[in-house]
Design a protein around this motif. Sequence first.
Motif, PDB file in Angstrom:
ATOM      1  N   GLU A 253       0.837  -1.200   0.000  1.00 63.18           N
ATOM      2  CA  GLU A 253       0.000   0.000   0.000  1.00 63.18           C
ATOM      3  C   GLU A 253       0.876   1.255   0.000  1.00 63.18           C
ATOM      4  OE1 GLU A 253      -3.216   0.268   2.759  1.00 63.18           O
ATOM      5  OE2 GLU A 253      -3.715  -1.870   2.604  1.00 63.18           O
ATOM      6  N   ILE A 254       0.588   2.179  -0.930  1.00 64.21           N
ATOM      7  CA  ILE A 254       1.433   3.370  -1.062  1.00 64.21           C
ATOM      8  C   ILE A 254       0.634   4.668  -0.945  1.00 64.21           C
ATOM      9  CG2 ILE A 254       3.122   2.158  -2.523  1.00 64.21           C
ATOM     10  CD1 ILE A 254       1.873   3.721  -4.931  1.00 64.21           C
ATOM     11  N   GLN A 255      -0.661   4.588  -0.618  1.00 62.72           N
ATOM     12  CA  GLN A 255      -1.499   5.791  -0.666  1.00 62.72           C
ATOM     13  C   GLN A 255      -1.107   6.863   0.353  1.00 62.72           C
ATOM     14  OE1 GLN A 255      -2.751   2.744   0.001  1.00 62.72           O
ATOM     15  NE2 GLN A 255      -3.869   2.804   1.927  1.00 62.72           N
ATOM     16  N   ARG A 256      -0.310   6.500   1.346  1.00 69.51           N
ATOM     17  CA  ARG A 256       0.130   7.490   2.347  1.00 69.51           C
ATOM     18  C   ARG A 256       1.615   7.830   2.203  1.00 69.51           C
ATOM     19  NH1 ARG A 256      -4.425   9.922   3.741  1.00 69.51           N
ATOM     20  NH2 ARG A 256      -6.068   8.368   4.103  1.00 69.51           N
ATOM     21  N   GLN A 257       2.257   7.292   1.186  1.00 65.37           N
ATOM     22  CA  GLN A 257       3.672   7.573   1.010  1.00 65.37           C
ATOM     23  C   GLN A 257       3.878   8.943   0.357  1.00 65.37           C
ATOM     24  OE1 GLN A 257       5.676   4.431  -1.079  1.00 65.37           O
ATOM     25  NE2 GLN A 257       5.378   2.932   0.555  1.00 65.37           N
ATOM     26  N   LYS A 258       4.994   9.582   0.677  1.00 64.85           N
ATOM     27  CA  LYS A 258       5.340  10.854   0.067  1.00 64.85           C
ATOM     28  C   LYS A 258       5.952  10.619  -1.315  1.00 64.85           C
ATOM     29  CE  LYS A 258       5.935  13.310   4.430  1.00 64.85           C
ATOM     30  NZ  LYS A 258       6.838  14.094   5.308  1.00 64.85           N
ATOM     31  N   ALA A 259       5.914  11.665  -2.135  1.00 66.01           N
ATOM     32  CA  ALA A 259       6.310  11.544  -3.537  1.00 66.01           C
ATOM     33  C   ALA A 259       7.721  10.978  -3.741  1.00 66.01           C
ATOM     34  CB  ALA A 259       6.155  12.885  -4.238  1.00 66.01           C
ATOM     35  N   PRO A 260       8.751  11.442  -3.022  1.00 63.80           N
ATOM     36  CA  PRO A 260      10.086  10.864  -3.256  1.00 63.80           C
ATOM     37  C   PRO A 260      10.150   9.358  -2.998  1.00 63.80           C
ATOM     38  CG  PRO A 260      10.265  12.930  -2.048  1.00 63.80           C
ATOM     39  CD  PRO A 260       8.802  12.576  -2.077  1.00 63.80           C
ATOM     40  N   LYS A 261       9.399   8.895  -1.995  1.00 61.76           N
ATOM     41  CA  LYS A 261       9.365   7.465  -1.697  1.00 61.76           C
ATOM     42  C   LYS A 261       8.692   6.693  -2.829  1.00 61.76           C
ATOM     43  CE  LYS A 261       9.382   3.674   0.899  1.00 61.76           C
ATOM     44  NZ  LYS A 261      10.610   2.870   1.069  1.00 61.76           N
ATOM     45  N   VAL A 262       7.640   7.289  -3.413  1.00 62.20           N
ATOM     46  CA  VAL A 262       6.938   6.645  -4.531  1.00 62.20           C
ATOM     47  C   VAL A 262       7.882   6.524  -5.728  1.00 62.20           C
ATOM     48  CG1 VAL A 262       5.030   6.863  -6.160  1.00 62.20           C
ATOM     49  CG2 VAL A 262       4.670   7.400  -3.748  1.00 62.20           C
ATOM     50  N   VAL A 263       8.649   7.584  -5.998  1.00 64.19           N
ATOM     51  CA  VAL A 263       9.629   7.532  -7.091  1.00 64.19           C
ATOM     52  C   VAL A 263      10.666   6.447  -6.815  1.00 64.19           C
ATOM     53  CG1 VAL A 263      11.435   8.801  -8.321  1.00 64.19           C
ATOM     54  CG2 VAL A 263       9.301   9.958  -7.711  1.00 64.19           C
ATOM     55  N   ALA A 264      11.135   6.381  -5.571  1.00 62.21           N
ATOM     56  CA  ALA A 264      12.128   5.374  -5.204  1.00 62.21           C
ATOM     57  C   ALA A 264      11.596   3.955  -5.376  1.00 62.21           C
ATOM     58  CB  ALA A 264      12.583   5.595  -3.758  1.00 62.21           C
ATOM     59  N   GLU A 265      10.275   3.787  -5.225  1.00 61.62           N
ATOM     60  CA  GLU A 265       9.661   2.465  -5.388  1.00 61.62           C
ATOM     61  C   GLU A 265       9.516   2.073  -6.861  1.00 61.62           C
ATOM     62  OE1 GLU A 265       8.890   0.304  -3.123  1.00 61.62           O
ATOM     63  OE2 GLU A 265       9.138   1.489  -1.300  1.00 61.62           O
ATOM     64  N   GLY A 266       9.666   3.055  -7.772  1.00 59.53           N
ATOM     65  CA  GLY A 266       9.634   2.714  -9.196  1.00 59.53           C
ATOM     66  C   GLY A 266       8.519   3.342 -10.000  1.00 59.53           C
ATOM     67  N   ILE A 267       7.908   4.428  -9.503  1.00 58.27           N
ATOM     68  CA  ILE A 267       6.837   5.118 -10.228  1.00 58.27           C
ATOM     69  C   ILE A 267       7.279   6.546 -10.522  1.00 58.27           C
ATOM     70  CG2 ILE A 267       4.439   5.910 -10.165  1.00 58.27           C
ATOM     71  CD1 ILE A 267       3.820   3.674  -8.192  1.00 58.27           C
ATOM     72  N   SER A 268       7.259   6.930 -11.798  1.00 55.80           N
ATOM     73  CA  SER A 268       7.587   8.299 -12.189  1.00 55.80           C
ATOM     74  C   SER A 268       6.416   8.902 -12.950  1.00 55.80           C
ATOM     75  CB  SER A 268       8.835   8.335 -13.081  1.00 55.80           C
ATOM     76  OG  SER A 268       9.995   8.007 -12.351  1.00 55.80           O
ATOM     77  N   GLN A 269       6.247  10.215 -12.811  1.00 55.28           N
ATOM     78  CA  GLN A 269       5.150  10.912 -13.489  1.00 55.28           C
ATOM     79  C   GLN A 269       5.688  11.986 -14.426  1.00 55.28           C
ATOM     80  OE1 GLN A 269       1.978  12.361 -10.996  1.00 55.28           O
ATOM     81  NE2 GLN A 269       1.015  13.511 -12.644  1.00 55.28           N
ATOM     82  N   VAL A 270       5.082  12.070 -15.609  1.00 56.89           N
ATOM     83  CA  VAL A 270       5.317  13.179 -16.537  1.00 56.89           C
ATOM     84  C   VAL A 270       4.084  14.071 -16.447  1.00 56.89           C
ATOM     85  CG1 VAL A 270       5.768  13.864 -18.920  1.00 56.89           C
ATOM     86  CG2 VAL A 270       6.684  11.693 -18.043  1.00 56.89           C
ATOM     87  N   PRO A 271       4.200  15.249 -15.820  1.00 54.34           N
ATOM     88  CA  PRO A 271       3.007  16.039 -15.527  1.00 54.34           C
ATOM     89  C   PRO A 271       2.410  16.723 -16.748  1.00 54.34           C
ATOM     90  CG  PRO A 271       4.963  17.239 -14.866  1.00 54.34           C
ATOM     91  CD  PRO A 271       5.426  15.876 -15.308  1.00 54.34           C
ATOM     92  N   GLU A 272       1.142  17.044 -16.647  1.00 57.32           N
ATOM     93  CA  GLU A 272       0.480  17.845 -17.673  1.00 57.32           C
ATOM     94  C   GLU A 272       1.186  19.194 -17.775  1.00 57.32           C
ATOM     95  OE1 GLU A 272      -3.925  19.864 -18.480  1.00 57.32           O
ATOM     96  OE2 GLU A 272      -3.603  18.534 -16.776  1.00 57.32           O
ATOM     97  N   GLY A 273       1.445  19.637 -19.001  1.00 57.01           N
ATOM     98  CA  GLY A 273       2.126  20.912 -19.185  1.00 57.01           C
ATOM     99  C   GLY A 273       3.638  20.810 -19.097  1.00 57.01           C
ATOM    100  N   ARG A 274       4.165  19.601 -18.934  1.00 56.24           N
ATOM    101  CA  ARG A 274       5.592  19.278 -18.991  1.00 56.24           C
ATOM    102  C   ARG A 274       6.384  19.747 -17.766  1.00 56.24           C
ATOM    103  NH1 ARG A 274       3.776  20.106 -24.215  1.00 56.24           N
ATOM    104  NH2 ARG A 274       4.160  22.342 -24.364  1.00 56.24           N
ATOM    105  N   HIS A 275       6.268  21.038 -17.389  1.00 50.48           N
ATOM    106  CA  HIS A 275       6.943  21.556 -16.192  1.00 50.48           C
ATOM    107  C   HIS A 275       8.443  21.267 -16.194  1.00 50.48           C
ATOM    108  CE1 HIS A 275       3.284  22.906 -14.172  1.00 50.48           C
ATOM    109  NE2 HIS A 275       2.712  21.781 -14.578  1.00 50.48           N
ATOM    110  N   ILE A 276       9.078  21.531 -17.325  1.00 51.28           N
ATOM    111  CA  ILE A 276      10.542  21.489 -17.352  1.00 51.28           C
ATOM    112  C   ILE A 276      11.063  22.687 -16.554  1.00 51.28           C
ATOM    113  CG2 ILE A 276      10.727  20.145 -19.476  1.00 51.28           C
ATOM    114  CD1 ILE A 276      11.311  23.838 -19.679  1.00 51.28           C
ATOM    115  N   PHE A 277      12.344  22.666 -16.210  1.00 51.78           N
ATOM    116  CA  PHE A 277      12.931  23.737 -15.406  1.00 51.78           C
ATOM    117  C   PHE A 277      13.590  24.762 -16.319  1.00 51.78           C
ATOM    118  CE2 PHE A 277      13.079  19.936 -12.635  1.00 51.78           C
ATOM    119  CZ  PHE A 277      12.274  20.407 -11.598  1.00 51.78           C
TER     120      PHE A 277
END
Length: 235
Positions: free
Chosen positions: A65-89
């Motif tokens: 279960e990951i619904q309470r995990q913070k975003a960096p932990k989710v990325v570390a578990e193997g899930i990455s998101q490409v956001p709407e609008g790209r949001h490059i730096f």
Amino acid sequence: MMLQVEKLVVNYGVINAVKGVSFNINQGEIVSLIGANGAGKTTILKTISGLLKPKSGKIVYENQEIQRQKAPKVVAEGISQVPEGRHIFPGLSVMENLQMGAFLIKDRQKVKQSFDEVFERFPILKQRKNQDAATLSGGEQQMLAMGRALMARPKLILLDEPSMGLAPIFINEIFDIIKEINNHGTTVLLIEQNAKKALSISDRGYVLSTGNVQLTGSGEELLANEEVQKAYLGG
């Protein structure tokens, strides 16, 4: 089964944006969520990736279960998101943007391998590696956003409107890239207003309306569905 979303409820303040949505994704699939603006699609992706917390329900990823995990932990578990609008730096080079995607990887050899793989998949980014990311075209920025997500070496990639605002020539290229990423072993959850394109490359799809799943089926079944054609395919 790689990801299972069970009776997910998410609120924005007093607004009930997601109302008990359930769906699943098997390893190696491309699964699309389609629906009108306001159907809750982006909210679902943000909740999976740890940017929002649900009011109730479960998100089970690889039996955890990951619904309470913070975003960096989710990325570390193997899930990455490409956001709407790209949001490059903007103000950072292409290379620096890609480095941001690998911030959790401590092994320099793995980071180098990620760079090599991204540059092989997106040769234009290698050509532009020292260029300010803000000066790229829309299509190139989308490739950069996808490359940045791939730097983390995800097992599951979440794509939010990857063709939005792109010229037709880039739209076909982006969907070819999505298929290629999937063919190389990355599972894909796709949100896309271009429902015809999305379903044409999807193993399965879910149609959302006002925070609920209304229909589900294979990509081919949903493309042939009269209700889907009328609402989303211009039929």
